[in-house]
Design a protein around this motif. Structure first.
Motif, PDB file in Angstrom:
ATOM      1  N   MET A 124     -50.933  -0.057  20.325  1.00  0.00           N
ATOM      2  CA  MET A 124     -49.809  -0.999  20.351  1.00  0.00           C
ATOM      3  C   MET A 124     -48.771  -0.545  21.371  1.00  0.00           C
ATOM      4  SD  MET A 124     -47.603  -0.024  16.986  1.00  0.00           S
ATOM      5  CE  MET A 124     -48.955   0.646  16.032  1.00  0.00           C
ATOM      6  N   LYS A 125     -47.985  -1.510  21.837  1.00  0.00           N
ATOM      7  CA  LYS A 125     -46.860  -1.174  22.733  1.00  0.00           C
ATOM      8  C   LYS A 125     -45.812  -2.274  22.677  1.00  0.00           C
ATOM      9  CE  LYS A 125     -47.011  -1.756  27.232  1.00  0.00           C
ATOM     10  NZ  LYS A 125     -47.337  -1.803  28.664  1.00  0.00           N
ATOM     11  N   LEU A 126     -44.649  -1.920  23.140  1.00  0.00           N
ATOM     12  CA  LEU A 126     -43.564  -2.911  23.153  1.00  0.00           C
ATOM     13  C   LEU A 126     -43.772  -3.896  24.294  1.00  0.00           C
ATOM     14  CD1 LEU A 126     -40.269  -0.866  22.586  1.00  0.00           C
ATOM     15  CD2 LEU A 126     -41.221  -2.589  21.068  1.00  0.00           C
ATOM     16  N   LYS A 127     -43.272  -5.116  24.115  1.00  0.00           N
ATOM     17  CA  LYS A 127     -43.290  -6.082  25.216  1.00  0.00           C
ATOM     18  C   LYS A 127     -42.301  -5.612  26.277  1.00  0.00           C
ATOM     19  CE  LYS A 127     -44.432 -10.136  22.441  1.00  0.00           C
ATOM     20  NZ  LYS A 127     -43.872 -11.364  21.843  1.00  0.00           N
ATOM     21  N   ASP A 128     -41.915  -6.501  27.183  1.00  0.00           N
ATOM     22  CA  ASP A 128     -40.996  -6.143  28.273  1.00  0.00           C
ATOM     23  C   ASP A 128     -39.585  -5.928  27.700  1.00  0.00           C
ATOM     24  OD1 ASP A 128     -39.914  -5.709  30.696  1.00  0.00           O
ATOM     25  OD2 ASP A 128     -40.059  -7.785  31.401  1.00  0.00           O
ATOM     26  N   VAL A 129     -39.399  -4.727  27.144  1.00  0.00           N
ATOM     27  CA  VAL A 129     -38.133  -4.438  26.448  1.00  0.00           C
ATOM     28  C   VAL A 129     -37.317  -3.423  27.248  1.00  0.00           C
ATOM     29  CG1 VAL A 129     -37.142  -3.416  24.356  1.00  0.00           C
ATOM     30  CG2 VAL A 129     -39.073  -4.987  24.181  1.00  0.00           C
ATOM     31  N   ILE A 130     -36.018  -3.681  27.333  1.00  0.00           N
ATOM     32  CA  ILE A 130     -35.115  -2.738  28.011  1.00  0.00           C
ATOM     33  C   ILE A 130     -34.417  -1.922  26.922  1.00  0.00           C
ATOM     34  CG2 ILE A 130     -33.062  -2.514  29.473  1.00  0.00           C
ATOM     35  CD1 ILE A 130     -33.839  -5.374  30.551  1.00  0.00           C
ATOM     36  N   ILE A 131     -34.556  -0.597  27.010  1.00  0.00           N
ATOM     37  CA  ILE A 131     -33.870   0.275  26.050  1.00  0.00           C
ATOM     38  C   ILE A 131     -32.809   1.044  26.825  1.00  0.00           C
ATOM     39  CG2 ILE A 131     -34.156   2.218  24.450  1.00  0.00           C
ATOM     40  CD1 ILE A 131     -37.226   1.149  24.498  1.00  0.00           C
ATOM     41  N   THR A 132     -31.600   0.952  26.352  1.00  0.00           N
ATOM     42  CA  THR A 132     -30.524   1.624  27.099  1.00  0.00           C
ATOM     43  C   THR A 132     -29.451   2.130  26.155  1.00  0.00           C
ATOM     44  OG1 THR A 132     -28.994   1.374  28.953  1.00  0.00           O
ATOM     45  CG2 THR A 132     -29.192  -0.499  27.498  1.00  0.00           C
ATOM     46  N   GLU A 133     -28.629   3.030  26.669  1.00  0.00           N
ATOM     47  CA  GLU A 133     -27.509   3.530  25.878  1.00  0.00           C
ATOM     48  C   GLU A 133     -26.261   2.755  26.258  1.00  0.00           C
ATOM     49  OE1 GLU A 133     -26.189   7.534  26.514  1.00  0.00           O
ATOM     50  OE2 GLU A 133     -24.749   7.273  24.887  1.00  0.00           O
ATOM     51  N   ALA A 134     -25.527   2.324  25.241  1.00  0.00           N
ATOM     52  CA  ALA A 134     -24.279   1.596  25.515  1.00  0.00           C
ATOM     53  C   ALA A 134     -23.245   1.999  24.490  1.00  0.00           C
ATOM     54  CB  ALA A 134     -24.517   0.083  25.462  1.00  0.00           C
ATOM     55  N   ASN A 135     -22.143   2.505  24.946  1.00  0.00           N
ATOM     56  CA  ASN A 135     -21.024   2.882  24.090  1.00  0.00           C
ATOM     57  C   ASN A 135     -21.446   3.812  22.948  1.00  0.00           C
ATOM     58  OD1 ASN A 135     -19.545   1.086  25.717  1.00  0.00           O
ATOM     59  ND2 ASN A 135     -20.037  -0.619  24.369  1.00  0.00           N
ATOM     60  N   GLY A 136     -22.275   4.771  23.252  1.00  0.00           N
ATOM     61  CA  GLY A 136     -22.649   5.788  22.269  1.00  0.00           C
ATOM     62  C   GLY A 136     -23.755   5.395  21.312  1.00  0.00           C
ATOM     63  N   GLU A 137     -24.358   4.243  21.523  1.00  0.00           N
ATOM     64  CA  GLU A 137     -25.502   3.870  20.680  1.00  0.00           C
ATOM     65  C   GLU A 137     -26.628   3.347  21.582  1.00  0.00           C
ATOM     66  OE1 GLU A 137     -24.346   0.799  17.968  1.00  0.00           O
ATOM     67  OE2 GLU A 137     -23.707  -0.536  19.564  1.00  0.00           O
ATOM     68  N   TYR A 138     -27.813   3.263  21.000  1.00  0.00           N
ATOM     69  CA  TYR A 138     -28.954   2.773  21.782  1.00  0.00           C
ATOM     70  C   TYR A 138     -29.230   1.325  21.401  1.00  0.00           C
ATOM     71  CZ  TYR A 138     -29.681   7.625  23.039  1.00  0.00           C
ATOM     72  OH  TYR A 138     -29.500   8.881  23.538  1.00  0.00           O
ATOM     73  N   VAL A 139     -29.557   0.517  22.407  1.00  0.00           N
ATOM     74  CA  VAL A 139     -29.868  -0.887  22.126  1.00  0.00           C
ATOM     75  C   VAL A 139     -31.154  -1.281  22.853  1.00  0.00           C
ATOM     76  CG1 VAL A 139     -27.491  -1.650  21.693  1.00  0.00           C
ATOM     77  CG2 VAL A 139     -28.387  -1.685  24.003  1.00  0.00           C
ATOM     78  N   ALA A 140     -31.851  -2.254  22.245  1.00  0.00           N
ATOM     79  CA  ALA A 140     -33.076  -2.782  22.860  1.00  0.00           C
ATOM     80  C   ALA A 140     -32.926  -4.291  23.021  1.00  0.00           C
ATOM     81  CB  ALA A 140     -34.282  -2.459  21.983  1.00  0.00           C
ATOM     82  N   VAL A 141     -33.227  -4.776  24.215  1.00  0.00           N
ATOM     83  CA  VAL A 141     -33.213  -6.225  24.471  1.00  0.00           C
ATOM     84  C   VAL A 141     -34.467  -6.577  25.269  1.00  0.00           C
ATOM     85  CG1 VAL A 141     -30.684  -6.430  24.510  1.00  0.00           C
ATOM     86  CG2 VAL A 141     -31.887  -5.928  26.622  1.00  0.00           C
ATOM     87  N   THR A 142     -34.877  -7.840  25.179  1.00  0.00           N
ATOM     88  CA  THR A 142     -36.045  -8.241  25.980  1.00  0.00           C
ATOM     89  C   THR A 142     -35.576  -8.836  27.299  1.00  0.00           C
ATOM     90  OG1 THR A 142     -36.102 -10.378  24.902  1.00  0.00           O
ATOM     91  CG2 THR A 142     -37.564  -8.685  24.027  1.00  0.00           C
ATOM     92  N   ALA A 143     -36.273  -8.456  28.357  1.00  0.00           N
ATOM     93  CA  ALA A 143     -35.883  -8.925  29.687  1.00  0.00           C
ATOM     94  C   ALA A 143     -36.171 -10.411  29.866  1.00  0.00           C
ATOM     95  CB  ALA A 143     -36.613  -8.127  30.761  1.00  0.00           C
ATOM     96  N   ASP A 144     -37.219 -10.914  29.174  1.00  0.00           N
ATOM     97  CA  ASP A 144     -37.600 -12.320  29.379  1.00  0.00           C
ATOM     98  C   ASP A 144     -36.946 -13.266  28.373  1.00  0.00           C
ATOM     99  OD1 ASP A 144     -38.888 -11.691  27.073  1.00  0.00           O
ATOM    100  OD2 ASP A 144     -40.924 -12.055  27.812  1.00  0.00           O
ATOM    101  N   GLY A 145     -36.141 -12.722  27.490  1.00  0.00           N
ATOM    102  CA  GLY A 145     -35.434 -13.585  26.535  1.00  0.00           C
ATOM    103  C   GLY A 145     -36.299 -14.057  25.390  1.00  0.00           C
ATOM    104  N   SER A 146     -37.508 -13.510  25.235  1.00  0.00           N
ATOM    105  CA  SER A 146     -38.370 -13.954  24.138  1.00  0.00           C
ATOM    106  C   SER A 146     -37.747 -13.600  22.789  1.00  0.00           C
ATOM    107  CB  SER A 146     -39.764 -13.319  24.273  1.00  0.00           C
ATOM    108  OG  SER A 146     -39.635 -11.917  24.320  1.00  0.00           O
ATOM    109  N   PHE A 147     -36.919 -12.566  22.758  1.00  0.00           N
ATOM    110  CA  PHE A 147     -36.150 -12.239  21.563  1.00  0.00           C
ATOM    111  C   PHE A 147     -34.683 -12.446  21.933  1.00  0.00           C
ATOM    112  CE2 PHE A 147     -33.863  -8.639  19.348  1.00  0.00           C
ATOM    113  CZ  PHE A 147     -33.761  -9.291  18.134  1.00  0.00           C
ATOM    114  N   ASN A 148     -34.065 -13.438  21.285  1.00  0.00           N
ATOM    115  CA  ASN A 148     -32.714 -13.835  21.682  1.00  0.00           C
ATOM    116  C   ASN A 148     -31.660 -13.011  20.943  1.00  0.00           C
ATOM    117  OD1 ASN A 148     -30.695 -15.283  22.885  1.00  0.00           O
ATOM    118  ND2 ASN A 148     -30.708 -16.895  21.336  1.00  0.00           N
TER     119      ASN A 148
END
Lengths: 507, 84
Positions: free
Chosen positions: B1-25
């Motif tokens: 298994m693997k994640l879809k096109d997901v961006i994982i980044t640090e923002a304001n001291g926490e980690y967030v994940a968002v999808t680059a293609d907007g499939s998860f709004n």
């Protein structure tokens, strides 16, 4: 009124042919400032022309220094730049004409093209309509609390003292969204007694703003790499860099990524963007690229259109910008030029639809980072502000930002601060239409919205240069876009509503 | 298994994940451990492999590590971020 309190003027003029005199009164604002500016007056050798500044005796006492707006058969139609009424002055009453004036140590000749361009732009607003454009605003409980929260967010201050907010939370939220500052205020609102329903919307808004910034950053990073590979030179503008000055990520809401680019590489840029799935729309000064879910890039061809008096100050940015590293195509403006351009761009909004409080945060943070630290060449900025006739707007912004971020709202002129609170982040459509109608009239406004002038259409449809006969088809294409693009259609409907509403108001 | 096109980044001291293609709004907020698991999922992997990497990185028993991995994966699955 510019009453010059002296009886010696005619004698001095008769003896020397000129006189230099201090400005009294505020009727010639924004061009002539009371007490600080000096005007050089000479005896006119010929009939005055439109926009000349004439000196003539007042009916009561002293002398008046106002601008000629029209030259009639036997008299001049004259008005103070800051006045909302005309005066008829017979030709023979005029004693002197301004040859130039000194402001902040700089001499501005009255035949200076930049000065005249600014005067012409200013005088497009008919005199009688000027008062209507001034919108004093009473600061409500929502405005005051918004300002309080905004100050704490931008300056990263702890909310140590309780605040007794007696206004409507819903109105506050709407105001914050309209001003594009809601996201930055959420961390301060979440622990207040804001109703849960509104808090939920507020949180969603803040999350979506952060998400958008993350997506923008990732996409821009990938895109800049491709642009480098293809040798396409760019200069990032506005929000892309200003957002880094804010204390936290996701604070500065912005709708697009603005970059100036080397138009010699336009075809390569179009190919890259097309391959990345973007849809393109060409504007007068920039190419717009959009794709879902949120991506929006504006690649600017120039910073100001040629007919804008500011164009000449920003037409050689490539010579003034420097690469981010040796051999790189991505460039940066100096902090001074970035500051000046951001201000000039904001002034463009201010002069048409207005501008909101977010810009005050931008200017406050830029000043804190570059001016207060002594990193920027302040003398250069001051010089350019004078040349570009942006000094008055700059002073307004700095004064209002200082009041807002020092917490001394009542220390500011409510009329001045109110201008930033009365609309959204980019003013309001109503203000834009009001200004435009006042400038060119309702029918001309409507005609130019549908039958866009040729020079603007060429920027949107470059092939018109070769085939100008296709202009009517391009107009039809624009109308088609309005009819079949929801966003454009809604915008046009709103414009029509305001046009007709304004008509009823005027009647 | 693997994640879809997901961006994982640090923002304001926490980690967030968002999808680059907007499939998860939306946006998933994560702690450091969850972000580590998400990073591991950026390439094809298994629960066992991620558990092993987690045990190497942190002083944690394999049972607790696996429990954490499964919980984080379940959260990503609910958001539709796991490529099948």
């Amino acid at each position: 009124m510019n009453d010059i309190e002296t009886g010696t003027i005619p004698q001095v003029l008769a003896t020397h042919g000129f006189i230099i005199h201090k400005i009294k009164g505020t009727s010639m604002l924004p061009f002539l400032n009371e007490d600080t500016d000096l005007v050089r007056l000479v005896v006119p050798k010929e009939r005055l022309r439109r926009f000349d500044i004439a000196l003539y005796p007042s009916q009561n006492k002293g002398f008046i220094l106002h601008r000629v707006l029209e030259v009639k058969k036997n008299y001049y139609l004259i008005a103070g730049d800051n006045n909302a009424y005309y005066e008829k002055v017979p030709f023979d009453k005029v004693l002197a004409v301004a040859e130039g004036y000194y402001t902040d140590g700089t001499y501005i000749p009255c035949d200076d093209p930049a000065y005249l361009g600014k005067v012409e732009e200013y005088c497009k607003t008919p005199v009688r309509k000027r008062e209507k454009l001034k919108k004093p605003l009473r600061l409500t409980a929502e405005h005051r609390y918004l300002a309080h929260l905004f100050r704490h967010a931008v300056c990263a201050l702890p909310m140590s003292e309780p605040y007794d907010f007696a206004g409507s939370w819903e109105s506050l939220y709407r105001l914050a969204v309209h001003q594009k500052v809601a996201a930055m205020l959420y961390p301060l609102v979440k622990d207040t007694d804001c109703p849960e329903g509104i808090k939920k919307h507020w949180k969603q808004h803040a999350d979506m703003t952060l998400r958008k910034e993350i997506l923008f950053d990732a996409e821009r990073c990938a895109l800049m790499k491709l642009l480098e590979e293809h040798g396409i030179a760019t200069i990032p503008l506005k929000g892309i860099l200003i957002k880094e000055l804010y204390p936290r990520k996701g604070m500065r809401e912005f709708t697009d990524n603005d970059l100036l680019y080397d138009t010699a590489k336009r075809s390569e840029l179009l190919t890259i963007m097309q391959e990345r799935g973007y849809e393109m729309e060409s504007g007068a000064t920039h190419d717009i690229f959009q794709k879902k879910p949120v991506y929006h890039f504006e690649f600017h061809k120039v910073l100001f259109v040629k007919k804008n008096p500011l164009h000449r100050y920003f037409s050689d940015m490539w010579k003034r910008a420097t690469p981010v590293a040796e051999g790189k195509y991505e460039h940066r403006l100096s902090v001074e030029d970035f500051y000046l351009y951001t201000l000039a761009h904001a002034h463009k909004h201010y002069a048409s639809a207005g501008i909101g409080i977010r810009f005050l945060a931008d200017i406050h943070l830029m000043r804190r980072a570059w001016i207060d630290t002594g990193d920027a060449d302040i003398a250069y900025i001051e010089r350019m502000l004078n040349k570009m006739y942006l000094r008055e707007f700059h002073t307004l912004c700095v004064t209002c930002a200082d009041s807002l971020f020092s917490g001394d709202l009542d220390g500011a002129d409510p009329n001045q601060l109110g201008q930033f609170f009365s609309g959204g982040a980019f003013g309001s459509l109503e203000q834009k239409i009001t200004s435009k109608i006042a400038s060119v009239g309702r029918l001309t406004y409507l005609r130019e919205r549908i039958f866009i002038p040729y020079d603007q259409m060429v920027s949107i449809y470059p092939f018109l240069k070769k085939c100008p006969l296709l202009l009517p088809f391009c107009w039809m294409h624009k109308v088609w876009l309005v009819l079949f693009t929801k966003q454009k259609r809604d915008h046009f409907k709103a414009e029509l509503r305001l046009l007709f509403r304004r008509k009823n108001d005027d009647d | 298994m693997k994640l879809k096109d997901v961006i994982i980044t640090e923002a304001n001291g926490e980690y967030v994940a968002v999808t680059a293609d907007g499939s998860f709004n939306g946006m998933i907020r994560m702690n450091k451990t969850a972000a580590f698991i998400a990073e591991a999922l950026s390439e094809e992997t298994t629960v066992e492999a991620i558990t092993a990497r987690l045990c190497e990185k942190y002083e944690v028993t394999p049972e607790i590590a696996e429990d954490n991995v499964r919980k984080v994966i379940a959260q990503f699955e609910r958001a539709g971020l796991i490529a099948k």
